[in-house]
Scaffold this motif. Structure first.
Motif, short mmCIF file in Angstrom:
data_model
loop_
_atom_site.label_atom_id
_atom_site.label_comp_id
_atom_site.label_asym_id
_atom_site.label_seq_id
_atom_site.Cartn_x
_atom_site.Cartn_y
_atom_site.Cartn_z
N PRO A 45 0.17 -1.04 -0.02
CA PRO A 45 0.05 0.02 0.04
C PRO A 45 1.13 1.04 0.06
O PRO A 45 1.75 1.00 0.43
N VAL A 46 0.54 2.25 -0.27
CA VAL A 46 1.70 2.79 -0.88
C VAL A 46 0.74 4.17 1.01
O VAL A 46 -0.60 4.77 0.99
N LEU A 47 1.72 4.24 1.21
CA LEU A 47 2.33 5.41 2.50
C LEU A 47 1.67 6.92 2.16
O LEU A 47 0.84 8.12 2.73
N ALA B 217 -1.06 5.99 -7.58
CA ALA B 217 -0.04 6.20 -6.92
C ALA B 217 -1.05 7.17 -5.39
O ALA B 217 -0.02 8.18 -5.52
N LEU B 218 -2.11 7.55 -5.24
CA LEU B 218 -2.56 7.49 -3.85
C LEU B 218 -2.53 6.78 -2.70
O LEU B 218 -2.79 5.71 -2.74
N PRO B 219 -2.45 7.28 -1.84
CA PRO B 219 -2.24 6.85 -0.07
C PRO B 219 -3.99 5.81 0.08
O PRO B 219 -5.18 6.26 -0.10
N GLY B 220 -2.80 4.40 0.61
CA GLY B 220 -4.23 3.44 0.43
C GLY B 220 -4.10 2.41 -0.19
O GLY B 220 -4.14 1.39 -0.39
N ASP B 221 -3.59 2.75 -1.74
CA ASP B 221 -4.17 2.03 -2.42
C ASP B 221 -2.83 1.12 -2.75
O ASP B 221 -1.73 1.31 -1.82
N GLU B 222 -2.94 -0.07 -3.66
CA GLU B 222 -1.82 -0.79 -3.63
C GLU B 222 -0.91 -0.43 -4.86
O GLU B 222 -1.49 -0.23 -5.88
N VAL C 2 5.93 3.57 -0.44
CA VAL C 2 5.27 2.01 -0.46
C VAL C 2 5.81 1.46 0.79
O VAL C 2 6.65 1.27 1.19
N GLU C 3 4.58 0.77 1.33
CA GLU C 3 4.95 0.05 2.44
C GLU C 3 5.36 -1.51 2.42
O GLU C 3 4.40 -2.24 1.66
#
Length: 210
Positions: A8-10, A38-43, A19-20
């Protein structure tokens, strides 16, 4: 070596994402505008290249294998560092880079910040014949899937038009070169078509002399 990452994108910004991965936040430098989701929460799933320097470890990420492949070729060119290569991939797609190289046209590279005229020319010379497998990669055409050889011919035709030849004469030269058994890679087909065009121009000039 870190070949790819998925997670997920942090956080995300212009030219980078975090990326986490296993509880850690990995910062990855990416081509501006090329990485989707590339939005926070997206994989996000990225193909990566780890560049090791004496004072840094920098991870570069790409949405496709083609981008990663071109990045590797670009950083092998003298005078082109990872940041400059990333700039090229931010401005041009792999297909556009391959087409410019096939046409020996350095102008698209000169528009990239940090790439001067000499380096731009060196890119076209150094990458000649190395990107034909990437040239003109695209999705299905309106009439169906285009074969690799037809895609290369279309790209060479476009390259000739970009060099100043008319569409009709460029198309005819490419077809004549293929009919004559010219090499089916972009560089070979381009050379053969150019030779035919130049021979035709020379012939017309000779007939005009009285």
């Amino acid at each position: 070596m870190i070949a790819s990452i998925r997670g997920p994108v942090l956080a995300a910004g212009a030219g980078w994402v975090v990326v986490e991965l296993g509880g850690l936040g990995m910062r990855v430098e990416v081509p501006s505008g090329r990485v989707t989701a590339a939005l926070p929460g997206d994989e996000l799933h990225l193909q990566t290249s780890l560049i090791v320097r004496e004072d840094s470890l920098t991870l570069f990420g790409f949405a496709t294998e083609a981008e990663l492949d071109v990045f590797g070729h670009l950083i092998a060119v003298s005078g082109v560092g990872p940041r400059s290569a990333l700039g090229v991939l931010s401005a041009l797609t792999p297909a556009e880079i391959a087409a410019a190289v096939a046409a020996d046209d350095e102008k698209p590279f000169r528009k990239v910040s940090g790439i001067g005229p000499k380096t731009a020319k060196l890119i076209t010379l150094s990458l000649s014949g190395k990107l034909s497998h990437l040239a003109f990669e695209s999705g299905p055409a309106a009439a169906g899937i285009v074969s690799p050889s037809d895609a290369i011919a279309d790209g060479v035709r476009a390259g000739l038009v970009g060099l100043g030849w008319g569409e009709a004469e460029a198309g005819q030269a490419v077809q004549d070169a293929r009919d004559a058994g010219a090499s089916d890679d972009s560089a070979g087909l381009l050379r053969a078509a150019l030779a035919l065009l130049q021979a035709g121009r020379s012939g017309r000039g000779s007939r005009g002399v009285r």
